[in-house]
Design a protein around this motif. Structure first.
Motif: not given
Length: 56
Positions: A3-24
């Motif tokens: 099975e497959y899943k697509i997730i997205a990290q949005k750029g910008g100053l206040f959305r999904n910073k790298d550390e948060e995306f790494e945690t996800i």
């Protein structure tokens, strides 16, 4: 079967910073998901990651 899943990290100053995306990504890895591909759009600063795991 897989099975497959697509997730997205949005750029910008206040959305999904790298550390948060790494945690996800690490949370998904603990559930058995592996990153198989990623793509980004420089115009929208959107990163999409495709995950895969064995379906039981």
């Amino acid at each position: 079967m897989k099975e497959y899943k697509i997730i997205a990290q949005k750029g910008g100053l206040f959305r999904n910073k790298d550390e948060e995306f790494e945690t996800i990504l690490n949370d998904f890895a603990r559930e058995g998901w592996s990153v198989i591909s990623s793509t980004s759009n420089p115009h929208t600063h959107l990163l999409k990651v495709i995950l895969e795991r064995q379906k039981y």
